[in-house]
Scaffold this motif. Structure first.
Motif, PDB file in Angstrom:
ATOM      1  N   SER A   1       0.767  -1.192   0.031  1.00 23.14           N
ATOM      2  CA  SER A   1      -0.086   0.084  -0.011  1.00 23.14           C
ATOM      3  C   SER A   1       0.959   1.223   0.046  1.00 23.14           C
ATOM      4  N   GLY A   2       2.010   1.344   0.918  1.00 20.26           N
ATOM      5  CA  GLY A   2       2.640   2.377   0.905  1.00 20.26           C
ATOM      6  C   GLY A   2       3.488   2.830  -0.388  1.00 20.26           C
ATOM      7  N   ARG A   3       3.743   1.775  -1.214  1.00 25.02           N
ATOM      8  CA  ARG A   3       4.803   1.840  -2.346  1.00 25.02           C
ATOM      9  C   ARG A   3       3.563   2.260  -3.456  1.00 25.02           C
ATOM     10  N   ASP A   4       2.300   1.865  -3.386  1.00 21.61           N
ATOM     11  CA  ASP A   4       1.168   2.286  -4.246  1.00 21.61           C
ATOM     12  C   ASP A   4       1.169   3.730  -4.176  1.00 21.61           C
ATOM     13  N   TRP A   5       0.974   4.374  -2.991  1.00 25.96           N
ATOM     14  CA  TRP A   5       0.649   5.566  -2.681  1.00 25.96           C
ATOM     15  C   TRP A   5       2.040   6.643  -2.847  1.00 25.96           C
ATOM     16  N   ARG A   6       3.268   5.949  -2.928  1.00 24.57           N
ATOM     17  CA  ARG A   6       4.333   6.877  -3.525  1.00 24.57           C
ATOM     18  C   ARG A   6       4.249   6.943  -4.971  1.00 24.57           C
ATOM     19  N   GLN A   7       3.712   6.017  -5.437  1.00 22.04           N
ATOM     20  CA  GLN A   7       3.728   5.843  -7.054  1.00 22.04           C
ATOM     21  C   GLN A   7       2.563   6.921  -7.553  1.00 22.04           C
ATOM     22  N   ARG A   8       1.701   7.040  -6.691  1.00 19.15           N
ATOM     23  CA  ARG A   8       0.558   7.890  -7.284  1.00 19.15           C
ATOM     24  C   ARG A   8       1.237   9.181  -7.183  1.00 19.15           C
ATOM     25  N   LYS A   9       1.860   9.307  -5.599  1.00 21.89           N
ATOM     26  CA  LYS A   9       2.327  10.825  -5.739  1.00 21.89           C
ATOM     27  C   LYS A   9       3.282  11.237  -6.540  1.00 21.89           C
ATOM     28  N   LYS A  10       4.198  10.357  -7.049  1.00 24.02           N
ATOM     29  CA  LYS A  10       5.243  10.623  -8.115  1.00 24.02           C
ATOM     30  C   LYS A  10       4.543  10.952  -9.638  1.00 24.02           C
ATOM     31  N   PHE A  11       3.573  10.377  -9.763  1.00 20.02           N
ATOM     32  CA  PHE A  11       2.575  10.469 -11.165  1.00 20.02           C
ATOM     33  C   PHE A  11       2.019  11.872 -10.793  1.00 20.02           C
ATOM     34  N   LEU A  12       1.485  12.251  -9.910  1.00 19.19           N
ATOM     35  CA  LEU A  12       0.730  13.546  -9.638  1.00 19.19           C
ATOM     36  C   LEU A  12       1.948  14.721  -9.684  1.00 19.19           C
ATOM     37  N   LEU A  13       2.989  14.535  -9.036  1.00 17.63           N
ATOM     38  CA  LEU A  13       3.942  15.376  -9.159  1.00 17.63           C
ATOM     39  C   LEU A  13       4.400  15.775 -10.435  1.00 17.63           C
ATOM     40  N   GLU A  14       4.854  14.733 -11.316  1.00 14.97           N
ATOM     41  CA  GLU A  14       4.884  14.917 -12.603  1.00 14.97           C
ATOM     42  C   GLU A  14       3.796  15.824 -13.531  1.00 14.97           C
ATOM     43  N   TYR A  15       2.830  15.435 -13.209  1.00 16.23           N
ATOM     44  CA  TYR A  15       1.654  16.118 -13.763  1.00 16.23           C
ATOM     45  C   TYR A  15       1.651  17.423 -13.282  1.00 16.23           C
ATOM     46  N   ILE A  16       1.722  17.844 -12.063  1.00 18.82           N
ATOM     47  CA  ILE A  16       1.711  19.229 -11.831  1.00 18.82           C
ATOM     48  C   ILE A  16       2.694  20.051 -12.560  1.00 18.82           C
ATOM     49  N   HIS A  17       3.865  19.438 -12.442  1.00 18.26           N
ATOM     50  CA  HIS A  17       4.805  20.035 -13.382  1.00 18.26           C
ATOM     51  C   HIS A  17       4.568  20.423 -14.729  1.00 18.26           C
ATOM     52  N   ARG A  18       3.714  19.473 -15.386  1.00 21.16           N
ATOM     53  CA  ARG A  18       3.363  19.265 -16.862  1.00 21.16           C
ATOM     54  C   ARG A  18       2.230  20.709 -17.035  1.00 21.16           C
ATOM     55  N   ALA A  19       1.417  20.384 -15.903  1.00 26.61           N
ATOM     56  CA  ALA A  19       0.350  21.487 -15.767  1.00 26.61           C
ATOM     57  C   ALA A  19       0.694  22.797 -16.090  1.00 26.61           C
ATOM     58  N   ASP A  20       1.794  23.113 -14.979  1.00 23.70           N
ATOM     59  CA  ASP A  20       2.588  24.248 -14.849  1.00 23.70           C
ATOM     60  C   ASP A  20       3.072  25.000 -16.182  1.00 23.70           C
ATOM     61  N   ARG A  21       3.644  23.763 -16.905  1.00 20.60           N
ATOM     62  CA  ARG A  21       4.284  24.284 -18.022  1.00 20.60           C
ATOM     63  C   ARG A  21       3.229  24.436 -19.051  1.00 20.60           C
TER      64      ARG A  21
ATOM     65  N   LYS B   1       0.231  25.583 -18.614  1.00 19.07           N
ATOM     66  CA  LYS B   1      -0.448  27.072 -18.177  1.00 19.07           C
ATOM     67  C   LYS B   1       0.451  28.258 -18.638  1.00 19.07           C
ATOM     68  N   GLU B   2       1.744  28.174 -18.477  1.00 20.30           N
ATOM     69  CA  GLU B   2       2.751  29.024 -18.901  1.00 20.30           C
ATOM     70  C   GLU B   2       2.463  29.162 -20.634  1.00 20.30           C
ATOM     71  N   GLU B   3       2.519  27.856 -21.112  1.00 23.26           N
ATOM     72  CA  GLU B   3       2.372  27.803 -22.761  1.00 23.26           C
ATOM     73  C   GLU B   3       0.887  28.478 -23.056  1.00 23.26           C
ATOM     74  N   GLU B   4       0.008  28.307 -22.389  1.00 22.05           N
ATOM     75  CA  GLU B   4      -1.422  28.857 -22.536  1.00 22.05           C
ATOM     76  C   GLU B   4      -1.301  30.306 -22.465  1.00 22.05           C
ATOM     77  N   GLN B   5      -0.643  30.769 -21.252  1.00 23.24           N
ATOM     78  CA  GLN B   5      -0.494  32.401 -21.197  1.00 23.24           C
ATOM     79  C   GLN B   5       0.415  32.948 -22.160  1.00 23.24           C
ATOM     80  N   ARG B   6       1.567  32.197 -22.557  1.00 20.27           N
ATOM     81  CA  ARG B   6       2.420  32.770 -23.671  1.00 20.27           C
ATOM     82  C   ARG B   6       1.497  32.907 -25.117  1.00 20.27           C
ATOM     83  N   LYS B   7       0.777  31.877 -25.451  1.00 19.44           N
ATOM     84  CA  LYS B   7      -0.065  31.965 -26.645  1.00 19.44           C
ATOM     85  C   LYS B   7      -1.101  32.922 -26.397  1.00 19.44           C
ATOM     86  N   SER B   8      -1.663  33.029 -25.093  1.00 17.44           N
ATOM     87  CA  SER B   8      -2.541  34.239 -25.078  1.00 17.44           C
ATOM     88  C   SER B   8      -1.950  35.616 -25.262  1.00 17.44           C
TER      89      SER B   8
END
Length: 318
Positions: free
Chosen positions: A247-267, A269-276
């Motif tokens: 269970s703990g390993r699965d939780w860490r895997q989910r956290k890793k995915f979300l961290l990477e996704y947040i970074h992508r979301a931030d990029r 957003k920056e790209e959306e703002q640049r295009k805007s």
């Protein structure tokens, strides 16, 4: 299995019955997702109605309304079906912009505490703060099964690719392909929607009609549909626990995915703002160019008018 056997299986389900025990899990979390107004709350009411086996129909979850932005579900609410199974009503999809998608995965990964209001954030800092808060409320013991609710009243449209990506990411985060529940099967074009989800790789697709306050006379067919969905979810849990998990390993895997996704979301957003900004700059330049051309046109017209007037003057008498 008939309905009585299905219900008995669900009521007696235990995470510790597998060959490797519960592997750190102590409850199954059926995570409901879908667009606002597609029937997540109604599905919960149907599940409670059947599992509790009462004559009285109770609206435990208030049915959503597509007219209310984000549906009526603004808080992650949990409803116990049995001692070992809990169903969770998550906030529905809305605009599906970059950080809203990150919020959906934060709910899926159980990083937003149950009972907490889900507020769409639009920046990196807010999302990271949520992850830090999640560290204080570790939820390793929850075995997550994603379930997507989609109403047959809404033919598949531009959201097709977004849904496909969501389903794929559910597998990455949980190891389970979401069960697809098509609500309002009698009122929509179920066949086409099933085909759409089949093309996305869905294996378990179950059309249903929910029980409601207005229509809650129990029928064998409706009851079987609801019980089958829960049974299919538990079968997937059993299959996963047949292998070595932690269970703990699965939780860490989910956290890793979300961290990477947040970074992508931030990029994103920056790209959306640049295009805007770029679009606004082009719009200003276009307007200036149009104004320049309009000014030149007026000047030409004035010059032509002046020449015509000069040509129409009478000749001077010497």
């Amino acid at each position: 299995m008939d309905n009585a056997e299905l219900r008995k299986y669900i009521l007696n389900f235990s995470l510790g019955d597998g060959p490797h025990g519960n592997q750190g899990y102590n409850r199954v979390l059926l995570q409901l997702f879908g667009y606002a107004g597609h029937g997540k709350s109604s599905f919960i009411n149907s599940c409670k109605y059947i599992i509790d086996d009462r004559e009285e129909f109770i609206e435990h979850a208030e049915p959503e309304n597509i007219q209310s932005k984000g549906g009526k579900t603004m808080i992650r609410k949990a409803y116990d079906l049995t001692q070992n199974i809990t169903i969770v009503d998550n906030r529905g999809f809305c605009t599906m912009k970059s950080f809203e998608r990150a919020e959906m995965y934060a709910q899926l990964g159980n990083f937003i505490p149950i009972g907490e209001e889900v507020i769409w954030t639009d920046n990196y800092t807010s999302m990271m703060n949520k992850l830090e808060d999640a560290e204080l409320n570790l939820n390793y013991p929850d075995f997550i099964v994603p379930i997507l609710i989609y109403s047959a009243d809404y033919p598949m449209g531009p959201q097709r690719e977004e849904l496909k990506k969501f389903l794929e990411n559910c597998v990455i985060m949980t190891g389970i392909f979401p069960i697809i529940v098509i609500s309002k099967k009698e009122s929509g074009v179920v066949k086409n929607i099933k085909e759409e989800f089949n093309n996305m790789g869905s294996k378990v697709i179950i059309p249903i009609e929910n029980y409601t306050k207005e229509d809650h006379d129990k029928t064998q067919g409706k009851t079987e549909e609801i019980l089958t969905i829960i049974h299919k979810a538990l079968e997937q849990v059993r299959s996963c626990l047949g292998e070595r998990r932690e269970s703990g390993r699965d939780w860490r895997q989910r956290k890793k995915f979300l961290l990477e996704y947040i970074h992508r979301a931030d990029r994103e957003k920056e790209e959306e703002q640049r295009k805007s900004v770029e679009a606004k700059r082009r719009a200003v330049e276009k307007k200036r160019e149009e104004e320049r051309k309009e000014q030149e046109k007026r000047e030409r017209e004035e010059e032509e008018k002046r020449k015509r007037e000069q040509q129409s003057w009478p000749c001077s008498i010497l």
